[in-house]
Structures are given as C-alpha cells and as structure tokens.
Design an enzyme around this catalytic site. Structure first.
Site, PDB file in Angstrom:
ATOM      1  CG  ASN A  14      -1.814   1.332   1.402  1.00  0.00           C
ATOM      2  OD1 ASN A  14      -1.744   2.137   0.469  1.00  0.00           O
ATOM      3  ND2 ASN A  14      -2.173   1.455   2.785  1.00  0.00           N
ATOM      4  CD1 TRP A  15       3.391   1.299  -3.173  1.00  0.00           C
ATOM      5  CD2 TRP A  15       3.385   2.643  -4.864  1.00  0.00           C
ATOM      6  NE1 TRP A  15       4.071   0.557  -4.210  1.00  0.00           N
ATOM      7  CE2 TRP A  15       4.218   1.600  -5.233  1.00  0.00           C
ATOM      8  CE3 TRP A  15       3.178   3.768  -5.676  1.00  0.00           C
ATOM      9  CZ2 TRP A  15       4.748   1.455  -6.520  1.00  0.00           C
ATOM     10  CZ3 TRP A  15       3.819   3.575  -7.174  1.00  0.00           C
ATOM     11  CH2 TRP A  15       4.562   2.512  -7.281  1.00  0.00           C
ATOM     12  CE  LYS A  16       0.536   3.496   5.201  1.00  0.00           C
ATOM     13  NZ  LYS A  16      -0.084   3.585   6.350  1.00  0.00           N
ATOM     14  CG  HIS A 100      -5.913   1.830   4.904  1.00  0.00           C
ATOM     15  ND1 HIS A 100      -5.529   2.558   5.959  1.00  0.00           N
ATOM     16  CD2 HIS A 100      -4.903   0.626   4.868  1.00  0.00           C
ATOM     17  CE1 HIS A 100      -4.121   2.342   6.114  1.00  0.00           C
ATOM     18  NE2 HIS A 100      -3.946   1.475   5.678  1.00  0.00           N
ATOM     19  CD  GLU A 102      -3.266   5.589   6.837  1.00  0.00           C
ATOM     20  OE1 GLU A 102      -3.102   5.301   5.412  1.00  0.00           O
ATOM     21  OE2 GLU A 102      -2.481   5.045   7.570  1.00  0.00           O
ATOM     22  CD  GLU A 171      -3.671  -2.980   7.288  1.00  0.00           C
ATOM     23  OE1 GLU A 171      -2.489  -3.041   6.847  1.00  0.00           O
ATOM     24  OE2 GLU A 171      -4.358  -1.723   7.091  1.00  0.00           O
ATOM     25  N   GLY A 177       1.994   1.894  10.602  1.00  0.00           N
ATOM     26  CA  GLY A 177       3.054   3.171  10.645  1.00  0.00           C
ATOM     27  C   GLY A 177       3.681   3.573  11.710  1.00  0.00           C
ATOM     28  CB  SER A 213       5.006  -1.900  11.865  1.00  0.00           C
ATOM     29  OG  SER A 213       4.698  -0.600  12.198  1.00  0.00           O
ATOM     30  N   GLY A 234       2.720  -1.309   4.219  1.00  0.00           N
ATOM     31  CA  GLY A 234       2.732   0.258   3.884  1.00  0.00           C
ATOM     32  C   GLY A 234       4.035   0.678   3.428  1.00  0.00           C
ATOM     33  N   GLY A 235       4.559   1.265   4.524  1.00  0.00           N
ATOM     34  CA  GLY A 235       5.843   2.049   4.601  1.00  0.00           C
ATOM     35  C   GLY A 235       7.005   1.145   3.701  1.00  0.00           C
TER      36      GLY A 235
HETATM   37  C1  PEP Z   1      -0.895   0.165   5.908  1.00  0.00           C
HETATM   38  O1  PEP Z   1      -0.801   1.035   5.489  1.00  0.00           O
HETATM   39  O2  PEP Z   1      -1.776  -0.763   5.513  1.00  0.00           O
HETATM   40  C2  PEP Z   1      -0.150  -0.552   6.840  1.00  0.00           C
HETATM   41  C3  PEP Z   1       0.337  -1.838   7.340  1.00  0.00           C
HETATM   42  O3  PEP Z   1       1.037   0.486   6.785  1.00  0.00           O
HETATM   43  P1  PEP Z   1       2.653   0.155   7.805  1.00  0.00           P
HETATM   44  O4  PEP Z   1       3.248  -1.189   7.111  1.00  0.00           O
HETATM   45  O5  PEP Z   1       3.572   1.222   7.438  1.00  0.00           O
HETATM   46  O6  PEP Z   1       2.481  -0.131   9.129  1.00  0.00           O
END
Ligand code: PEP
Length: 249
Positions: A14-16, A100, A102, A171, A177, A213, A234-235
């Site tokens: 997930n590039w966000k 998600h 967010e 999640e 994050g 994470s 994500g990251g």
């Molecule tokens: C996400 O955006 O779905 C996520 C899990 O982010 P991260 O891996 O950065 O915690």
C-alpha cells in the site's frame, strides 16, 4: 485451525499517498526485475489513482498485480472526486483496498459503507481487500474481538458467495506506521477468531492478511502462524528490495 498452510500467500503493498513518476518508475522496475525471488506468493501493489496507468505499464505481463487504495460505492454519476470500480477495472486493476483505517478515521467511513464498497468492487470483477482493526484504546479495553466482529458484520452479511471472493486484512490501528507490530501470537489469535467466523459462513479458506509495521525482519515469524496468509505492507512497500524480502519470507 489449519496446521498445514494450504492457502497461497499474498503480499500487497500500500503506497498510501506517496509517489512521483520518476521514483515510481524505479520502484516498479525494481519490483518487476526481481519478482522471481518471491514467486511462491501472490504479489500486488496498491498505488494512488493517478499512477494506476504507470503501474499498469510497468507491471503488465509480469507476475505482480496492481490495484487502488479506495473505490466508490456508486457505479457512476454525479459523485465529484470519486472513482468507480469499473474505472479501476478499466486500468487493469485486480485489487482494491476498502476500509483502510486511514479511510475509516480520516474520512469517517462506516462499517456499512466499507461493505458497500466491497460489493461495488466485486461487481466489477475486482478483489476487495477489506481492512479491519482496533485502535489502541479499544485494544487496551480488551475490545479487539468485539470491534473486529462489528466491523466485519456487514461484510459477512453479504453471504458466502460474495465473502468467498474477498480478502480480509487485520490491521491493528496501533501498529500501522508506528513501528510497533502485533506479536505473531497476538495477530494469530485475532486471525483465528476471524477464521471461525468465516468457517461458520462456510468459507474458511478466505485469505486473511496481517498489516501493521511489517518488515523483512518480522515477516517470517508472522507468516509462520497458521491463520496468517500474508501481509498488507505500507511503508516497507516503497522500497523494492525490502518489499520483495517480505514476500520471500
Ligand atoms: C498500511 O498502510 O496498511 C500499513 C500496514 O502500513 P505500515 O506497514 O507502514 O504500518
């Protein structure tokens, strides 16, 4: 609960709201060139809408699929700023994230809306990745299972045929994050709870990803759990090598 892992693993990036054409080009090149290192699992990246065509151009014909991070519940019409599932399909998307945290937190998306978005995605032939997860306060109050059950209820109400075609992602909001990952045992306990609900509906083989994470250094211990079928990343999905190392785990 399965002791032998029969479901094919799936790792989705997930590039966000990150990206820029030049940087995307090298990320996509790096993914495509080295994807064989992770051939034992299904791989996809969910990119911002403006970069869907770039993802298609960079990935088509290879083993990595692409998708979006949100979708409208509406088919078409006067919905300024929204993007329909048919439009995503038109760009070759196979995947779309819905619900998600967010989106739920920053855009007030309700459990019902998330289920409606999943329905719209399925109708257009996309696979929705339905995200659920509790906040830190909910976790500390011992409400994790209750929150997940509430979030999933309108999705499970779609029935076995529809639910059998989705992917779920657990999640925990406190792990997204933050660098703080659920322990494999914590995540497994939640996944097992979700799996029993899926089994009660007759679709025990729906894939359940863990997200929060995930990095190359913790992926293997998470993937060792019997009900964790992969990851939503994500990251760490913004660096090709790290993302593929997660997938190779
Ligand atoms: C996400 O955006 O779905 C996520 C899990 O982010 P991260 O891996 O950065 O915690």
């Amino acid at each position: 609960m399965n002791t032998e892992h029969t479901r094919r693993r799936l790792v989705i990036g997930n590039w966000k709201m990150h990206g820029q054409r030049a940087a995307n080009a090298s990320l996509l090149d790096g993914l495509r060139a080295n994807a064989s290192a992770a051939s034992a699992c299904d791989l996809a990246v969910c990119v911002p809408f403006p970069y869907l065509d770039q993802a298609r151009a960079g990935l088509q014909g290879g083993s990595i699929a692409w998708g979006a991070q949100d979708v409208s519940k509406h088919e078409q019409g006067a919905f300024t700023g929204e993007v329909s599932a048919a439009m995503l399909a038109d760009f070759g998307c196979q995947w779309v994230l819905v619900g998600h945290s967010e989106r739920r937190t920053l855009h007030g998306e309700t459990d019902l809306l998330v289920a409606e978005k999943a329905t719209a995605a399925l109708a257009a032939g996309l696979t929705p990745v339905v995200c659920v997860g509790e906040t830190l306060a909910e976790q500390e109050a011992g409400k994790t299972q209750e929150v997940i059950a509430r979030q999933l209820a309108p999705v499970l109400a779609l029935g076995a045929e529809q639910v059998g075609r989705v992917v779920l992602a657990y999640e925990p909001v406190w792990a997204i994050g933050t660098g703080r990952t659920a322990t494999p045992e914590q995540a497994q306990a939640v996944h097992a709870g979700i799996r029993s609900q899926l089994a009660a509906l007759g679709v025990p083989e729906v894939r359940i990803l863990y997200g929060g994470s995930v990095k190359a250094s913790n992926a293997a211990s998470l993937f060792a759990m019997s009900d964790i079928d992969g990851a939503l990343v994500g990251g760490a999905s913004l660096v090709a090598e790290e993302f593929l190392r997660i997938a190779a785990a």
